[in-house]
Design a protein around this motif. Structure first.
Motif, PDB file in Angstrom:
ATOM      1  N   TYR A 140       0.789  -1.279   0.027  1.00  0.00           N
ATOM      2  CA  TYR A 140       0.233   0.160   0.179  1.00  0.00           C
ATOM      3  C   TYR A 140       1.062   1.072   0.059  1.00  0.00           C
ATOM      4  CZ  TYR A 140      -3.224   3.708   1.413  1.00  0.00           C
ATOM      5  OH  TYR A 140      -3.989   4.926   1.440  1.00  0.00           O
ATOM      6  N   ARG A 141       1.759   1.190   0.864  1.00  0.00           N
ATOM      7  CA  ARG A 141       2.798   2.416   0.797  1.00  0.00           C
ATOM      8  C   ARG A 141       3.655   2.509  -0.437  1.00  0.00           C
ATOM      9  NH1 ARG A 141       5.024   1.411   7.018  1.00  0.00           N
ATOM     10  NH2 ARG A 141       3.518   2.478   8.036  1.00  0.00           N
ATOM     11  N   GLU A 142       3.978   1.615  -1.325  1.00  0.00           N
ATOM     12  CA  GLU A 142       4.685   1.687  -2.497  1.00  0.00           C
ATOM     13  C   GLU A 142       3.705   1.990  -3.493  1.00  0.00           C
ATOM     14  OE1 GLU A 142       7.232  -1.905  -2.696  1.00  0.00           O
ATOM     15  OE2 GLU A 142       8.402  -1.241  -1.030  1.00  0.00           O
ATOM     16  N   THR A 143       2.795   1.412  -3.692  1.00  0.00           N
ATOM     17  CA  THR A 143       1.878   1.553  -5.051  1.00  0.00           C
ATOM     18  C   THR A 143       0.638   1.955  -4.613  1.00  0.00           C
ATOM     19  OG1 THR A 143       0.789  -0.656  -4.509  1.00  0.00           O
ATOM     20  CG2 THR A 143       3.021  -0.766  -5.824  1.00  0.00           C
ATOM     21  N   GLY A 144       0.091   1.980  -3.524  1.00  0.00           N
ATOM     22  CA  GLY A 144      -1.356   2.564  -3.189  1.00  0.00           C
ATOM     23  C   GLY A 144      -2.273   1.561  -3.319  1.00  0.00           C
ATOM     24  N   GLN A 145      -1.960   0.382  -3.508  1.00  0.00           N
ATOM     25  CA  GLN A 145      -2.910  -0.779  -3.916  1.00  0.00           C
ATOM     26  C   GLN A 145      -3.317  -1.190  -2.522  1.00  0.00           C
ATOM     27  OE1 GLN A 145      -1.173  -4.220  -5.724  1.00  0.00           O
ATOM     28  NE2 GLN A 145      -2.853  -5.411  -5.340  1.00  0.00           N
ATOM     29  N   GLU A 146      -4.674  -1.025  -2.514  1.00  0.00           N
ATOM     30  CA  GLU A 146      -5.385  -1.521  -1.188  1.00  0.00           C
ATOM     31  C   GLU A 146      -5.679  -2.847  -1.346  1.00  0.00           C
ATOM     32  OE1 GLU A 146      -8.280   1.116   0.160  1.00  0.00           O
ATOM     33  OE2 GLU A 146      -7.530   3.087  -0.563  1.00  0.00           O
ATOM     34  N   THR A 147      -5.866  -3.595  -0.237  1.00  0.00           N
ATOM     35  CA  THR A 147      -6.312  -4.811   0.222  1.00  0.00           C
ATOM     36  C   THR A 147      -7.502  -4.738   0.935  1.00  0.00           C
ATOM     37  OG1 THR A 147      -5.018  -5.409   1.795  1.00  0.00           O
ATOM     38  CG2 THR A 147      -4.072  -5.989  -0.201  1.00  0.00           C
ATOM     39  N   GLU A 148      -8.455  -5.950   1.156  1.00  0.00           N
ATOM     40  CA  GLU A 148      -9.511  -5.985   2.032  1.00  0.00           C
ATOM     41  C   GLU A 148      -8.624  -5.702   3.662  1.00  0.00           C
ATOM     42  OE1 GLU A 148     -12.229  -9.497   3.731  1.00  0.00           O
ATOM     43  OE2 GLU A 148     -11.473  -9.647   2.040  1.00  0.00           O
ATOM     44  N   ALA A 149      -9.598  -5.017   4.279  1.00  0.00           N
ATOM     45  CA  ALA A 149      -9.490  -4.420   5.527  1.00  0.00           C
ATOM     46  C   ALA A 149      -9.144  -5.586   6.329  1.00  0.00           C
ATOM     47  CB  ALA A 149     -10.738  -3.677   6.285  1.00  0.00           C
ATOM     48  N   PRO A 150      -8.227  -5.755   7.302  1.00  0.00           N
ATOM     49  CA  PRO A 150      -7.649  -6.867   7.872  1.00  0.00           C
ATOM     50  C   PRO A 150      -8.875  -7.395   8.861  1.00  0.00           C
ATOM     51  CG  PRO A 150      -6.160  -5.142   8.522  1.00  0.00           C
ATOM     52  CD  PRO A 150      -7.354  -4.519   7.446  1.00  0.00           C
ATOM     53  N   SER A 151      -9.080  -8.560   8.816  1.00  0.00           N
ATOM     54  CA  SER A 151     -10.116  -9.015   9.735  1.00  0.00           C
ATOM     55  C   SER A 151      -9.826 -10.689  10.006  1.00  0.00           C
ATOM     56  CB  SER A 151     -11.503  -9.041   9.431  1.00  0.00           C
ATOM     57  OG  SER A 151     -11.788  -9.684   8.181  1.00  0.00           O
ATOM     58  N   LEU A 152     -10.311 -11.200  11.150  1.00  0.00           N
ATOM     59  CA  LEU A 152      -9.958 -12.606  11.365  1.00  0.00           C
ATOM     60  C   LEU A 152     -10.646 -13.567  10.271  1.00  0.00           C
ATOM     61  CD1 LEU A 152      -9.042 -14.951  13.046  1.00  0.00           C
ATOM     62  CD2 LEU A 152     -11.042 -14.612  14.385  1.00  0.00           C
ATOM     63  N   GLY A 153     -11.770 -13.046   9.751  1.00  0.00           N
ATOM     64  CA  GLY A 153     -12.489 -13.890   8.636  1.00  0.00           C
ATOM     65  C   GLY A 153     -11.916 -13.744   7.161  1.00  0.00           C
ATOM     66  N   GLY A 154     -11.267 -12.453   7.135  1.00  0.00           N
ATOM     67  CA  GLY A 154     -10.399 -12.223   6.156  1.00  0.00           C
ATOM     68  C   GLY A 154      -9.111 -12.949   5.793  1.00  0.00           C
ATOM     69  N   LEU A 155      -8.682 -12.870   6.993  1.00  0.00           N
ATOM     70  CA  LEU A 155      -7.224 -13.826   7.204  1.00  0.00           C
ATOM     71  C   LEU A 155      -7.341 -15.012   6.849  1.00  0.00           C
ATOM     72  CD1 LEU A 155      -5.184 -11.453   9.767  1.00  0.00           C
ATOM     73  CD2 LEU A 155      -4.702 -11.781   7.352  1.00  0.00           C
ATOM     74  N   ARG A 156      -8.208 -15.765   7.537  1.00  0.00           N
ATOM     75  CA  ARG A 156      -8.524 -17.212   7.584  1.00  0.00           C
ATOM     76  C   ARG A 156      -8.993 -17.367   6.026  1.00  0.00           C
ATOM     77  NH1 ARG A 156     -11.942 -19.743  12.469  1.00  0.00           N
ATOM     78  NH2 ARG A 156     -11.374 -21.643  11.387  1.00  0.00           N
ATOM     79  N   LYS A 157      -9.677 -16.630   5.343  1.00  0.00           N
ATOM     80  CA  LYS A 157     -10.150 -17.071   3.886  1.00  0.00           C
ATOM     81  C   LYS A 157      -8.785 -16.942   3.076  1.00  0.00           C
ATOM     82  CE  LYS A 157     -13.058 -15.575   0.172  1.00  0.00           C
ATOM     83  NZ  LYS A 157     -14.175 -14.548  -0.298  1.00  0.00           N
ATOM     84  N   ARG A 158      -7.929 -15.940   3.404  1.00  0.00           N
ATOM     85  CA  ARG A 158      -6.722 -15.945   2.667  1.00  0.00           C
ATOM     86  C   ARG A 158      -5.696 -17.227   2.929  1.00  0.00           C
ATOM     87  NH1 ARG A 158      -4.791  -9.756   3.033  1.00  0.00           N
ATOM     88  NH2 ARG A 158      -3.009 -10.483   1.751  1.00  0.00           N
TER      89      ARG A 158
END
Length: 117
Positions: free
Chosen positions: A54-72
């Motif tokens: 994000y700092r280098e390219t400005g590319q955003e990912t899904e906001a961190p969450s337990l559910g999101g991290l488990r899915k990843r």
């Protein structure tokens, strides 16, 4: 938050148990805790990579969450959890809850010093 105080007239009793594991049980325990630690390190590394990207390219990912991290985690565990020598996938030998707890961070309530004085 107030600390718990033992009421007058009550008795507090504690127990401590030693594990007497067979070699197979000991290996299983080490696998479970190792898997938990691996998942925790993966989650921290993944979040740091997201921040850096994000700092280098400005590319955003899904906001961190337990559910999101488990899915990843479920999407990458077949490539993350392979034996470097044999290429064998090792995650199926470990409880999914060990990985989930590692990703969650394993925060527990109560005293951090386990009651030692």
């Amino acid at each position: 938050m107030a600390r718990f105080a033992v009421p007058d007239g009550w008795t507090v009793q504690a127990f401590q148990f030693a594990l007497d594991c067979t070699p197979e049980q000991g290996a299983c325990l080490r696998r479970q805790f190792g898997g938990r630690r691996y998942a925790r390190n993966w989650a921290v590394r993944t979040l740091k990579e997201d921040i850096t990207r994000y700092r280098e390219t400005g590319q955003e990912t899904e906001a961190p969450s337990l559910g999101g991290l488990r899915k990843r985690w479920n999407q990458v565990k077949d490539t993350e959890c392979t034996d470097a020598d044999t290429g064998e996938v090792w995650w199926p030998r470990i409880s999914k809850e060990a990985f989930a707890d590692g990703i969650k961070g394993g925060r527990r309530g109560g005293r951090r010093d386990c009651g030692r004085t």
